[in-house]
Design a protein around this motif. Sequence first.
Motif, PDB file in Angstrom:
ATOM      1  N   LYS A  36       9.710  18.048 -17.082  1.00 30.80           N
ATOM      2  CA  LYS A  36       9.354  18.340 -15.697  1.00 30.80           C
ATOM      3  C   LYS A  36       9.246  17.028 -14.957  1.00 30.80           C
ATOM      4  O   LYS A  36       8.728  16.042 -15.499  1.00 30.80           O
ATOM      5  CB  LYS A  36       7.984  19.043 -15.630  1.00 30.80           C
ATOM      6  CG  LYS A  36       8.035  20.551 -15.639  1.00 30.80           C
ATOM      7  CD  LYS A  36       6.692  21.121 -15.221  1.00 30.80           C
ATOM      8  CE  LYS A  36       6.640  22.616 -15.469  1.00 30.80           C
ATOM      9  NZ  LYS A  36       5.477  23.243 -14.834  1.00 30.80           N
ATOM     10  N   CYS A  37       9.676  17.014 -13.691  1.00 29.52           N
ATOM     11  CA  CYS A  37       9.516  15.802 -12.883  1.00 29.52           C
ATOM     12  C   CYS A  37       8.037  15.694 -12.468  1.00 29.52           C
ATOM     13  O   CYS A  37       7.293  16.664 -12.587  1.00 29.52           O
ATOM     14  CB  CYS A  37      10.438  15.833 -11.661  1.00 29.52           C
ATOM     15  SG  CYS A  37      10.033  17.071 -10.428  1.00 29.52           S
ATOM     16  N   ASP A  38       7.662  14.507 -11.976  1.00 31.96           N
ATOM     17  CA  ASP A  38       6.256  14.287 -11.592  1.00 31.96           C
ATOM     18  C   ASP A  38       5.787  15.273 -10.527  1.00 31.96           C
ATOM     19  O   ASP A  38       4.681  15.807 -10.616  1.00 31.96           O
ATOM     20  CB  ASP A  38       6.062  12.852 -11.076  1.00 31.96           C
ATOM     21  CG  ASP A  38       5.756  11.893 -12.214  1.00 31.96           C
ATOM     22  OD1 ASP A  38       5.159  12.339 -13.222  1.00 31.96           O
ATOM     23  OD2 ASP A  38       6.117  10.716 -12.089  1.00 31.96           O
ATOM     24  N   ASP A  39       6.651  15.509  -9.507  1.00 31.05           N
ATOM     25  CA  ASP A  39       6.263  16.414  -8.407  1.00 31.05           C
ATOM     26  C   ASP A  39       5.949  17.813  -8.924  1.00 31.05           C
ATOM     27  O   ASP A  39       4.924  18.399  -8.563  1.00 31.05           O
ATOM     28  CB  ASP A  39       7.385  16.502  -7.360  1.00 31.05           C
ATOM     29  CG  ASP A  39       7.570  15.184  -6.626  1.00 31.05           C
ATOM     30  OD1 ASP A  39       6.644  14.347  -6.684  1.00 31.05           O
ATOM     31  OD2 ASP A  39       8.638  15.007  -6.002  1.00 31.05           O
ATOM     32  N   CYS A  40       6.836  18.347  -9.759  1.00 31.51           N
ATOM     33  CA  CYS A  40       6.623  19.704 -10.281  1.00 31.51           C
ATOM     34  C   CYS A  40       5.416  19.742 -11.222  1.00 31.51           C
ATOM     35  O   CYS A  40       4.678  20.728 -11.241  1.00 31.51           O
ATOM     36  CB  CYS A  40       7.874  20.212 -10.987  1.00 31.51           C
ATOM     37  SG  CYS A  40       9.251  20.480  -9.857  1.00 31.51           S
ATOM     38  N   PHE A  41       5.209  18.661 -11.984  1.00 25.96           N
ATOM     39  CA  PHE A  41       4.058  18.609 -12.883  1.00 25.96           C
ATOM     40  C   PHE A  41       2.755  18.620 -12.092  1.00 25.96           C
ATOM     41  O   PHE A  41       1.784  19.267 -12.497  1.00 25.96           O
ATOM     42  CB  PHE A  41       4.138  17.368 -13.784  1.00 25.96           C
ATOM     43  CG  PHE A  41       2.999  17.268 -14.764  1.00 25.96           C
ATOM     44  CD1 PHE A  41       2.960  18.077 -15.892  1.00 25.96           C
ATOM     45  CD2 PHE A  41       1.951  16.377 -14.545  1.00 25.96           C
ATOM     46  CE1 PHE A  41       1.899  18.004 -16.785  1.00 25.96           C
ATOM     47  CE2 PHE A  41       0.890  16.291 -15.437  1.00 25.96           C
ATOM     48  CZ  PHE A  41       0.866  17.106 -16.557  1.00 25.96           C
TER      49      PHE A  41
ATOM     50  N   GLN B  68      17.287  18.188 -17.127  1.00 21.65           N
ATOM     51  CA  GLN B  68      16.958  18.751 -15.823  1.00 21.65           C
ATOM     52  C   GLN B  68      15.512  19.190 -15.819  1.00 21.65           C
ATOM     53  O   GLN B  68      15.035  19.763 -16.788  1.00 21.65           O
ATOM     54  CB  GLN B  68      17.837  19.968 -15.539  1.00 21.65           C
ATOM     55  CG  GLN B  68      19.258  19.644 -15.173  1.00 21.65           C
ATOM     56  CD  GLN B  68      20.005  20.892 -14.711  1.00 21.65           C
ATOM     57  OE1 GLN B  68      19.720  21.994 -15.153  1.00 21.65           O
ATOM     58  NE2 GLN B  68      20.953  20.704 -13.817  1.00 21.65           N
ATOM     59  N   CYS B  69      14.837  18.943 -14.683  1.00 21.09           N
ATOM     60  CA  CYS B  69      13.469  19.424 -14.532  1.00 21.09           C
ATOM     61  C   CYS B  69      13.482  20.949 -14.694  1.00 21.09           C
ATOM     62  O   CYS B  69      14.319  21.633 -14.109  1.00 21.09           O
ATOM     63  CB  CYS B  69      12.931  19.032 -13.159  1.00 21.09           C
ATOM     64  SG  CYS B  69      11.347  19.792 -12.788  1.00 21.09           S
ATOM     65  N   HIS B  70      12.565  21.441 -15.504  1.00 23.20           N
ATOM     66  CA  HIS B  70      12.523  22.882 -15.787  1.00 23.20           C
ATOM     67  C   HIS B  70      12.321  23.698 -14.509  1.00 23.20           C
ATOM     68  O   HIS B  70      12.831  24.811 -14.399  1.00 23.20           O
ATOM     69  CB  HIS B  70      11.393  23.174 -16.779  1.00 23.20           C
ATOM     70  CG  HIS B  70      11.263  24.612 -17.143  1.00 23.20           C
ATOM     71  ND1 HIS B  70      12.200  25.257 -17.904  1.00 23.20           N
ATOM     72  CD2 HIS B  70      10.333  25.533 -16.828  1.00 23.20           C
ATOM     73  CE1 HIS B  70      11.840  26.525 -18.054  1.00 23.20           C
ATOM     74  NE2 HIS B  70      10.704  26.719 -17.420  1.00 23.20           N
ATOM     75  N   ASP B  71      11.588  23.135 -13.517  1.00 26.52           N
ATOM     76  CA  ASP B  71      11.267  23.896 -12.309  1.00 26.52           C
ATOM     77  C   ASP B  71      12.269  23.687 -11.174  1.00 26.52           C
ATOM     78  O   ASP B  71      12.746  24.649 -10.587  1.00 26.52           O
ATOM     79  CB  ASP B  71       9.856  23.548 -11.819  1.00 26.52           C
ATOM     80  CG  ASP B  71       8.788  24.022 -12.802  1.00 26.52           C
ATOM     81  OD1 ASP B  71       9.159  24.647 -13.818  1.00 26.52           O
ATOM     82  OD2 ASP B  71       7.599  23.761 -12.543  1.00 26.52           O
ATOM     83  N   CYS B  72      12.580  22.430 -10.839  1.00 24.21           N
ATOM     84  CA  CYS B  72      13.424  22.175  -9.659  1.00 24.21           C
ATOM     85  C   CYS B  72      14.855  21.783 -10.023  1.00 24.21           C
ATOM     86  O   CYS B  72      15.687  21.618  -9.134  1.00 24.21           O
ATOM     87  CB  CYS B  72      12.792  21.113  -8.762  1.00 24.21           C
ATOM     88  SG  CYS B  72      12.860  19.441  -9.429  1.00 24.21           S
ATOM     89  N   LYS B  73      15.147  21.615 -11.307  1.00 27.75           N
ATOM     90  CA  LYS B  73      16.497  21.306 -11.814  1.00 27.75           C
ATOM     91  C   LYS B  73      16.989  19.891 -11.480  1.00 27.75           C
ATOM     92  O   LYS B  73      18.140  19.574 -11.717  1.00 27.75           O
ATOM     93  CB  LYS B  73      17.544  22.336 -11.331  1.00 27.75           C
ATOM     94  CG  LYS B  73      17.180  23.791 -11.581  1.00 27.75           C
ATOM     95  CD  LYS B  73      17.034  24.095 -13.054  1.00 27.75           C
ATOM     96  CE  LYS B  73      16.554  25.524 -13.290  1.00 27.75           C
ATOM     97  NZ  LYS B  73      15.831  25.681 -14.536  1.00 27.75           N
TER      98      LYS B  73
HETATM   99 ZN    ZN Z   1      10.914  19.181 -10.674  1.00 25.95          ZN
END
Ligand code: ZN
Length: 118
Positions: free
Chosen positions: A63-68, A23-28
């Motif tokens: 992390k996903c690209d958007d959150c990165f 899971q993305c650390h920020d948006c899950k």
């Molecule tokens: Zn994310």
Amino acid sequence: MKEEQLEKLFNDHETIELEFSGQCHDCKKEVNVIAQLVTEKDIVIEGGAVYQPNSNEEEFFVKCDDCFQKDSVLRNYQQIDVYSRVVGYMRPVGNWNEAKQQEFQKRKTFDLDRAVGF
Ligand SMILES: [Zn+2]
């Protein structure tokens, strides 16, 4: 993740492709990050970012690209202990019983600036 850490993983696993899922650390959101060793010195990473904040531990965060793009720094990944007073003693809040933890949530911090004038 640092280049040396990735290179060590490529060597340890005797591979040229590594996949990190989770899971993305920020948006899950579910994230699949793929790191490929293209040439001896070129590493291509797709799908997001991988973090290994404690290089001596096998713990990864993705992390996903958007959150990165929004924030490339990995934040709030360590467990911390909050100490407060309960029944006369300073104890980590995480060790309190459920009822006391709920009571802790309702506590208000004394605000000296707002109290001036009383
Ligand atoms: Zn994310």
